[in-house]
Design a protein around this motif. Structure first.
Motif, PDB file in Angstrom:
ATOM      1  N   PHE A  87       0.833  -1.197   0.000  1.00  0.00           N
ATOM      2  CA  PHE A  87       0.000   0.000   0.000  1.00  0.00           C
ATOM      3  C   PHE A  87       0.874   1.255   0.000  1.00  0.00           C
ATOM      4  O   PHE A  87       0.652   2.182  -0.790  1.00  0.00           O
ATOM      5  CB  PHE A  87      -0.916  -0.014   1.228  1.00  0.00           C
ATOM      6  N   ALA A  88       1.859   1.288   0.878  1.00  0.00           N
ATOM      7  CA  ALA A  88       2.740   2.456   0.973  1.00  0.00           C
ATOM      8  C   ALA A  88       3.528   2.666  -0.320  1.00  0.00           C
ATOM      9  O   ALA A  88       3.745   3.806  -0.739  1.00  0.00           O
ATOM     10  CB  ALA A  88       3.687   2.303   2.154  1.00  0.00           C
ATOM     11  N   ALA A  89       3.930   1.574  -0.975  1.00  0.00           N
ATOM     12  CA  ALA A  89       4.680   1.690  -2.226  1.00  0.00           C
ATOM     13  C   ALA A  89       3.819   2.296  -3.325  1.00  0.00           C
ATOM     14  O   ALA A  89       4.307   3.067  -4.153  1.00  0.00           O
ATOM     15  CB  ALA A  89       5.199   0.324  -2.647  1.00  0.00           C
ATOM     16  N   VAL A  90       2.529   1.973  -3.336  1.00  0.00           N
ATOM     17  CA  VAL A  90       1.638   2.480  -4.375  1.00  0.00           C
ATOM     18  C   VAL A  90       1.173   3.901  -4.056  1.00  0.00           C
ATOM     19  O   VAL A  90       1.199   4.786  -4.911  1.00  0.00           O
ATOM     20  CB  VAL A  90       0.411   1.541  -4.542  1.00  0.00           C
ATOM     21  N   ILE A  91       0.730   4.135  -2.833  1.00  0.00           N
ATOM     22  CA  ILE A  91       0.155   5.426  -2.438  1.00  0.00           C
ATOM     23  C   ILE A  91       1.223   6.492  -2.206  1.00  0.00           C
ATOM     24  O   ILE A  91       0.999   7.668  -2.456  1.00  0.00           O
ATOM     25  CB  ILE A  91      -0.720   5.261  -1.172  1.00  0.00           C
ATOM     26  N   LYS A  92       2.373   6.095  -1.701  1.00  0.00           N
ATOM     27  CA  LYS A  92       3.477   7.002  -1.374  1.00  0.00           C
ATOM     28  C   LYS A  92       3.015   8.159  -0.471  1.00  0.00           C
ATOM     29  O   LYS A  92       3.040   9.323  -0.862  1.00  0.00           O
ATOM     30  CB  LYS A  92       4.113   7.550  -2.650  1.00  0.00           C
ATOM     31  N   PRO A  93       2.568   7.827   0.746  1.00  0.00           N
ATOM     32  CA  PRO A  93       2.090   8.885   1.646  1.00  0.00           C
ATOM     33  C   PRO A  93       3.220   9.834   2.042  1.00  0.00           C
ATOM     34  O   PRO A  93       4.397   9.453   2.058  1.00  0.00           O
ATOM     35  CB  PRO A  93       1.595   8.109   2.867  1.00  0.00           C
ATOM     36  N   ALA A  94       2.839  11.078   2.332  1.00  0.00           N
ATOM     37  CA  ALA A  94       3.838  12.070   2.748  1.00  0.00           C
ATOM     38  C   ALA A  94       4.455  11.665   4.077  1.00  0.00           C
ATOM     39  O   ALA A  94       3.775  11.148   4.964  1.00  0.00           O
ATOM     40  CB  ALA A  94       3.169  13.431   2.888  1.00  0.00           C
TER      41      ALA A  94
END
Length: 59
Positions: free
Chosen positions: A15-22
């Motif tokens: 999820f983090a790899a796709v969304i790339k949250p700040a």
């Protein structure tokens, strides 16, 4: 089964790899203490309101 198992970790990483949250900085000690104090004040205020209401109900 624990919440922090390998499958959950994999899903979170994907999820983090796709969304790339700040990236957000961690609060410093003073901000954390202030947040805890404000939270406790809110809890105490709610308790006073509840007890006042309870007292009026009993009267």
């Amino acid at each position: 089964m624990a919440k922090t198992d390998k499958i959950d970790a994999s899903v979170i990483a994907s999820f983090a790899a796709v969304i790339k949250p700040a990236i957000r900085p961690v609060n410093d000690d003073q901000a954390l203490r202030l947040k805890a104090t404000v939270s406790r004040r809110r809890q105490l205020s709610d308790m006073v309101k509840a007890e006042t209401s309870r007292g009026q109900t009993l009267s």
